[in-house]
Every structure is written in structure tokens, then in C-alpha cells.
Scaffold this motif. Structure first.
Motif: not given
Length: 491
Positions: A18-27, A29-44, A151-154
């Protein structure tokens, strides 16, 4: 460890650290205003992927980072295997660690999100997890960078498709599998052993990425990049079924991705049923590895994409002419195969007639000794307005067509000098849409005029007629580097 969240623990998951990972994380963020946040569902099926590959980062490719392969031909350094063998363990580890740390950085993830992209396909190879007796590969170091990349992607709201790009024994015998050689996966003297090793690798990976930490940010799990066309289809299907079960049993709940193996989408119609898993077929679409399509006039290439390729994707998605749920995992703007090392180190090009399958006959539009790669390999600052317009239109046409599937991943984000394979270079050179979801043209409109761009002058091959024959039997799917003369071509 610069840039890592430096937390250390002796705990292993799937025998992986598990090297380099904090015990918590935050989902959130969204890549842009047109798409859902990582924690939300995505209908592909309603909102397609607009993504890019991080090719050449954790799995080396000579045409992406040519400087790493700048050796006299007598040294035989043509892939990651021979590079590591030539350098030796200590120097190889130092060289690759520097590459991993500098080629892709946090700034790239931000730039990818700023460009209106929302997904990343991250290729990596089995030696991120383990190596075997006789392997010269650098073990485990790329694992740290894979975790850092996720983690950077997140952080920037980018969802990830994991892509095992190099399997034990080489699944296709091409340099991007790690070793340019005969296939020794499923088939070959150690094929059965390496196929089982690959299942073991997936068992480890799937166990690790089934953790809650990755349930949102890892959106897709890839089983293996481009298994060779020469592999017996029944054997490949049997291994794929086994891999699907291994991954599912380890707890992965996201869709699994399998490659069409350069066989075309129709080949997989009706196959892999009864697994009980969400499966998506991944096809890769290029024109430049075919001796006929590479010579097409520029406007006809746009029409090919907007009509024929779009129809193929639609048919595949419906199951009428393919598997069903489909994505395009690789494509580019390149309209020649001139890029240094694209066809393997020292492999030459079809464009100039120096590649092994051309027998000295150039495949460029004129088909004569005036053909040269000089213009194709020139700095983008020298491109004419007409050529820049073609490249941008070619990119938009493919985006438009491929969004009829689950979406697309451009190959690739950056390179040292392969300008028409680099999304970053396209943005800087203004031959890529500034924002991926804001485009000023689509396939419903007329193809623009590209002015005085070269047209074919020797029509010894009637591309239009041959194209119709290909459409009846094949998907326009091809692969990247083809370093050997006996490689099988789809077209």
C-alpha cells in the motif's frame, strides 16, 4: 518519493504493498462541469467516455520515448526487455525510475482534465507486480507510480481504466508487450505456464483494486492489451473466460474489458456468454498500418471514419455485427507511419517503402521515389493551415464516430517527438479541439476543403473497391508497432 502521500505500512493486499497511500481519500472531484463527480454514477450509454492513454509511461514504447532507445543497432536494444538486459539491474532501475518520475507528472493530470477529457487508460506491465526467473525487467517500481497516478486522477476527477499491457511471455510478440519475439502466451513452449501466470497476476491485481478505495475511481478493469491475432481463437476465449472469473471472484465489480485481438468486432458476436459479468469489447482503430488505406486522399479518410467506422461501431453496440457493448481504446491523428520506431526500432515505414512488407514500394499517395517522411516528421510549427485543418477534422470525425460506442481513449497523451500521436502536441499545435466536448464540426456537416494537400496520382490500387470488400468481412481495427515481417494485417 516526491509527490507521494508518504504513509508506509507493512500491510499487503493481494501480496501487493500500500506504499504511498493515505488512509483516507476524497471522490468528490469531477473532471469538468459537464460530467459527474467520481463518487456519482455515470451512464455510459448516454454519456460517452472522452479519454486519453498514458502510453509509454509505465510500459515503454520506443516510438513514444525514442531517447531511451538511442543505441547503435549492434546493441540490439529494441524493447524494454533488451533495454533492461543491456543496462543491467542497477542502471535499469535508475533509468526507469527517472523516466517514471519525469515523463508523466501531476501537471499532466491537470492538463488532461483542463482539455475536457474525463477518463484515463493507464497501461502497465506484469513486472509492476512480479518477475520470473530470467526476466531482466525492473520489478515493482512502476507499481508505486501506478498508485500515484490513480491518486492524481482522483484529485482531478478523472476515472481510470486499468490496462495490463504486457502479459507473461508476451501476448503478441510486439515491443509494447515488453519483448519483440514470438508469442509465448497461451501458445508457444511456455504458453500454458505463462497463461496461468497471467491469471495469478490478475488474482493479485483484482484483490488489490477491489478495495473500497478504488470502487469509484477505477471504472474499468482491462484483461490484456491486444492478444496476438495468431493465437487460436478458442484457446484465447477459454483463457478470457477464466480471467473474467478470477477477477470477479476477487471482488471487482466494475465492467471488465477484453480486446478484440485485432480480429474485428464481428468475430466476437455471440462469444463469452454466460459469464454473468459486465463485459465490454475494446477495439483499436488506425488507418496507417494498411497499405491501401494509408494512400487514401485526406477527404476520403474523413468520409471513411464518418460513414464506415461509425456504422461498424453502431452495429457492434447493437449486437448486429459484433459483441455488444463496445469502446475504442486507441486511435490517433497520424496519417502516415513515418514516426521514428513506430514499426519497431529500425523498422522503416510503409510511407517510404522501407518497411519489410512493402518490398521497396512506397505507400504514400504518389507511390514513387518522391515519397519522404521529412514533412510528416516535421515540427508542427511548420504545418500549413490546410494540413492543420485536416488533422483537426480527422480527430473530430473519430471522436464523433467513436462516441456512438461507450466512448474513446486517444493514443496517447504525450511523446518526445511523435507529434501526431500526442494529444498534448495537438493542443499546443492547434490541430486538436481545445476542449474535447466543445467541437466546431461533426460528421453531419460537409467535409471541409483541405486546399492543395497532396492527392493520389498513381491509382494502381483502387482503394474504394477494395474498401467495400473489407467492409463485408472485417472491422477497421489495427494495432500500433508491427516490428516483424510476418505480422498479420487485418486489411
Amino acid at each position: 518519493m516526491t509527490g507521494f502521500n508518504c504513509s508506509f505500512t507493512a500491510q499487503l493486499v493481494g501480496d501487493l504493498p500500500l506504499v504511498g497511500l493515505n488512509s483516507s481519500w476524497d471522490d468528490s472531484a469531477s473532471a469538468n462541469s459537464e460530467v459527474p463527480a467520481i463518487e456519482d454514477s455515470w451512464d455510459y450509454k448516454k454519456r460517452p467516455i472522452r479519454g486519453v492513454n498514458l502510453g509509454g509511461w509505465l510500459s515503454l514504447e520506443p516510438f513514444i520515448t525514442a531517447s531511451l532507445f538511442d543505441y547503435d543497432a549492434s546493441k540490439g536494444v529494441v524493447d524494454e526487455y533488451t533495454l533492461c538486459k543491456h543496462l543491467g539491474a542497477k542502471k535499469a532501475a535508475e533509468t526507469l525510475e527517472k523516466h517514471y518520475a519525469t515523463f508523466i507528472t501531476e501537471a499532466d493530470f491537470k492538463a488532461i482534465a483542463d482539455a475536457g477529457l474525463d477518463h484515463l487508460r493507464i497501461p502497465f506491465s506484469y513486472w509492476a507486480v512480479r518477475t520470473y526467473e530470467g526476466d531482466p525487467y525492473v520489478p515493482n517500481i512502476s507499481w508505486r507510480y501506478l498508485l500515484r497516478g490513480i491518486e492524481w486522477a482522483r484529485k482531478y476527477g478523472l476515472r481510470v481504466k486499468l490496462d495490463l499491457h504486457g502479459l507473461p511471455g508476451s501476448q503478441n510478440g510486439w515491443n509494447h508487450s515488453g519483448r519483440s519475439s514470438q508469442i509465448n502466451f497461451i501458445s508457444g513452449p511456455d504458453g500454458a505456464k505463462n497463461a496461468e501466470r497471467a491469471l495469478d497476476i490478475h488474482r493479485q491485481l483484482a484483490t488489490f483494486f477491489a478495495q473500497d478505495r478504488y470502487r469509484n475511481v477505477v471504472a474499468f478493469y482491462g484483461l490484456g492489451n491486444e492478444p496476438g491475432f495468431a493465437l487460436p481463437l478458442d484457446d484465447l476465449e477459454e483463457w478470457t473466460v477464466a480471467a473474467i472469473k478470477v477477477v470477479a471472484d476477487a471482488g471487482i465489480q466494475v465492467p471488465q474489458i477484453f480486446s478484440d485481438s485485432m480480429r474485428g468486432l464481428p468475430t466476437w458476436k455471440g462469444k463469452l456468454g454466460g459469464t454473468g459479468q459486465d463485459l465490454i469489447i475494446d477495439t483499436h482503430m488506425y488507418t496507417i498500418f494498411d497499405p491501401n488505406l494509408i494512400a487514401m486522399e485526406h477527404a476520403k479518410k474523413i468520409s471513411l471514419v464518418c460513414n464506415d467506422w461509425k456504422s461498424m461501431v453502431v452495429n457492434s453496440m447493437s449486437g448486429a455485427n459484433g459483441f455488444g457493448d463496445t469502446m475504442v481504446g486507441e486511435w490517433s491523428q497520424a496519417d502516415t507511419d513515418c514516426t521514428l520506431h513506430l514499426n519497431g526500432v529500425g523498422g522503416g515505414s510503409r510511407w517510404e517503402g522501407t518497411f519489410s512488407d512493402t518490398i521497396g514500394r512506397p505507400r504514400c499517395p504518389t507511390g514513387d521515389d518522391s515519397c519522404s517522411c521529412d514533412k510528416a516528421n516535421a515540427d508542427p510549427s511548420t504545418y500549413t493551415d490546410e494540413y492543420r485543418l485536416f488533422l483537426k477534422t480527422f480527430a473530430i470525425a473519430q471522436m464523433d464516430a467513436f462516441e456512438k460506442s461507450w466512448g474513446w481513449f486517444y493514443w496517447t497523451w504525450k511523446s518526445e517527438s511523435a507529434h501526431q500521436w500526442s494529444y498534448e502536441a495537438g493542443l499546443k499545435g492547434k490541430f486538436m479541439p481545445e476542449i474535447a466536448y466543445k467541437r466546431d464540426w461533426d460528421c453531419s456537416k460537409s467535409v471541409p476543403s483541405f486546399g492543395k494537400l497532396p492527392r493520389r496520382t498513381k491509382q494502381d490500387v483502387t482503394v474504394a473497391n477494395q474498401k467495400n470488400q473489407f467492409l463485408a468481412t472485417r472491422s477497421f481495427s489495427s494495432t500500433r508497432p508491427r516490428p516483424t515481417a510476418n505480422a498479420t494485417f487485418l486489411f
